[in-house]
Write a protein that holds these residues in place. Structure first.
Motif, short mmCIF file in Angstrom:
data_model
loop_
_atom_site.label_atom_id
_atom_site.label_comp_id
_atom_site.label_asym_id
_atom_site.label_seq_id
_atom_site.Cartn_x
_atom_site.Cartn_y
_atom_site.Cartn_z
N UNK A 455 -17.10 6.43 30.30
CA UNK A 455 -18.29 5.90 29.61
C UNK A 455 -19.52 6.75 29.66
N UNK A 456 -19.83 7.35 30.81
CA UNK A 456 -21.10 8.08 30.94
C UNK A 456 -20.92 9.53 31.37
N UNK A 457 -19.71 10.04 31.34
CA UNK A 457 -19.54 11.42 31.77
C UNK A 457 -18.11 11.89 31.69
N UNK A 458 -17.84 12.96 32.43
CA UNK A 458 -16.51 13.57 32.45
C UNK A 458 -16.16 13.92 33.89
N UNK A 459 -14.94 13.59 34.30
CA UNK A 459 -14.41 14.07 35.56
C UNK A 459 -13.70 15.38 35.28
N UNK A 460 -14.23 16.47 35.82
CA UNK A 460 -13.68 17.81 35.58
C UNK A 460 -12.78 18.21 36.74
N UNK A 461 -11.55 18.53 36.42
CA UNK A 461 -10.59 18.94 37.45
C UNK A 461 -9.91 20.23 37.01
#
Length: 533
Positions: A455-461
């Motif tokens: 919803x409010x961002x990105x989980x970067x892996x």
């Protein structure tokens, strides 16, 4: 009250879909599937890379690749290329050699067909907007019209040549040529140098339509690509009043979907053996297929129809291709991979739309160069580009190399993004706790970046998964996994990636923009819903 748990397991069984509502894509489909292909069934992986096979580039781009057998026997074929107005022969390893051009080609827009005549003499016949030409194994030259028969009809090849011949094909032993109007002529059967032009010709007169490519034999009928539809020729030879199965023409398929690209259509075979003709029209890719119904009123001939292959799959109009760009598209079918491939350029971006006949899904490749010709030859898919090099795809490459030595190139950028994934439709957020990806392992560097948009961002892996089989003293520490080589196939030890984010929609992205292989087998989402229904 405890929140209900969910566990959604997905196989990447489908391709790219830009036509449907992004929140309603079928399970296994992706919004973006760049530089990807289906390898084994229900998988998705990085497309093959490529490299030039020629040591040096020709002076201009390659616009035609054509295999040609010099005899109607078991003699091995050779691969020929056209660059500029010259025909070149590939030596099978690293060199394209110019052939003697007694008469140069009339343009670089060339069509060709191998033909063995009544005397068992073989030639590669070529049209390029001027005179009919032949390559006899030694030189390219204008076809010399045969002497007139003792009785009419006389040979009109000289008159026909003056119209500027664009297209050539062979059907039931006749050589057909067209100047790209509504006219076409055909030779005396089993001859290439005698055209009784006063009688052996057809005009497809309908709505000022015109021919847009060489005819193609399909179920023993000759289908004629035209701008606003498809013409049909039935029968097998000239109607001289006594022929048992004379030609009948000026017939049409019941469709208004015409062919726009002279080199943008080809015959395709599905895994069950069904054959169709796939072609580019104004609104995307279509195919002609046999309906399986006999048409009683026309003496039992088959009924054919067309259908849109991009419907509910690819929003073709969104790319904004101009008519000129569509007309320049080039198609091929790679039977080894069950792939129809359409190369088309949009401004400075070079696309290849790939349709897999196994799952009937689309994938989109991006190329550093405009691909202007394809040819499957000796189990290798070759292609010609604006660079003047002859290139070849290889599953052992993960970069599009600029030179044979592989010193510089563009890495194949595998980039696959899901649709909008929701685990409930309640107006409340779901909680995605963990995510897993199962992928193939390799005896070389291989990794996968995972991104989860919420919803409010990105989980970067970045490099979330390392898929290299660990070899002591070879693999870098922390960049490989132990594997049991007793397995017939090795897959990664899928680990739970921590997400812990709330959202109404999630969107997963896989990426590998490194010189590495990638193959994904399945994925899984673990979390809880709001319990509000």
């Amino acid at each position: 009250m405890a929140q209900p748990k969910f566990a959604l397991e997905v196989l990447p069984s489908l391709g790219m879909n830009t036509a449907l509502n992004p929140a309603q894509l079928p399970q296994g489909a992706n919004r973006i599937a760049y530089d990807a292909e289906m390898k084994a069934i229900n998988t998705i992986g990085k497309r093959p890379g490529s490299a030039p096979v020629t040591n040096s580039a020709l002076g201009s781009g390659i616009t035609l690749l054509i295999p040609y057998k010099a005899a109607a026997s078991s003699v091995a074929p050779d691969l020929f290329a056209v660059s500029g107005t010259t025909l070149y022969k590939f030596n099978g390893t690293d060199t394209l050699t110019a052939q003697t051009m007694t008469n140069a080609l009339d343009s670089s827009n060339v069509f060709g067909v191998g033909y063995t005549d009544y005397a068992d003499v073989s030639n590669l016949l070529l049209t390029s907007g001027g005179y009919l030409k032949q390559y006899d194994g030694t030189q390219v030259k204008n076809v010399t019209p045969a002497a007139d028969d003792p009785s009419p009809p006389v040979n009109k090849l000289t008159t026909i040549n003056a119209r500027g011949l664009k297209y050539i094909w062979v059907h039931t032993g006749h050589v057909f040529v067209s100047d790209g109007t509504d006219l076409m002529w055909y030779s005396k059967r089993y001859h290439y140098d005698y055209f009784p032009g006063d009688v052996q010709y057809f005009r497809f007169i309908r709505d000022n339509d015109y021919v847009t490519g060489p005819g193609i034999t399909y179920n023993n009928q000759c289908l004629i690509p035209m701008r606003r539809g498809w013409g049909v020729i039935i029968g097998e030879t000239f109607d001289d009043g006594s022929s048992a199965n004379p030609f009948k023409a000026n017939l049409y398929l019941n469709t208004v979907t015409g062919n726009i690209a002279p080199k943008g259509f080809t015959k395709v075979t599905y895994p069950n053996g069904t054959q169709t003709i796939v072609f580019l029209s104004d609104d995307g890719v279509h195919e002609i297929y046999d309906t399986g119904v006999d048409e009683v009123e026309t003496s039992g001939t088959r009924q054919y129809s067309t259908r849109a292959l991009m419907k509910e799959k690819i929003d073709f109009a969104s790319y904004g291709f101009t008519d000129a760009e569509k007309s320049a598209a080039v198609a091929t079918f790679n039977p080894d991979k069950n792939q129809f491939m359409l190369s088309i350029k949009r401004d400075t971006t070079n696309y290849i739309f790939v349709y897999d006949t196994r799952n009937q899904e689309w994938y989109l490749w991006r190329s550093p160069w405009a691909v202007q010709a394809f040819s499957k030859f000796n189990d290798t898919l070759y292609f010609g580009t604006t660079t003047g090099h002859l290139h070849a795809y290889s599953d052992d490459l993960y970069t599009d190399w600029n030179d044979k030595a592989k010193t510089t190139g563009t890495v194949v950028d595998f980039d696959v993004i899901s649709g909008l994934i929701s685990f409930e439709f309640s107006g409340d957020n779901s909680y995605l706790h963990h995510y897993l990806t199962e992928s193939q392992m390799y005896n070389q560097k291989s990794s996968l970046d995972v991104y989860m948009v919420y919803g409010t961002g990105v989980v970067n892996l970045p490099k979330a998964l390392y898929n290299e089989i660990f070899v002591w003293g070879v693999t870098s520490w922390g960049e490989g996994q132990w594997a049991n080589l007793e397995y017939t196939d090795n897959v990664n030890n899928a680990k739970r990636l921590v997400i812990h984010k709330k959202a109404k929609y999630f969107q997963r992205r896989w990426r590998n923009n490194r010189d590495e292989p990638t193959l994904i087998l399945r994925e899984k989402f673990l979390g809880t819903t709001s319990n509000r229904g």
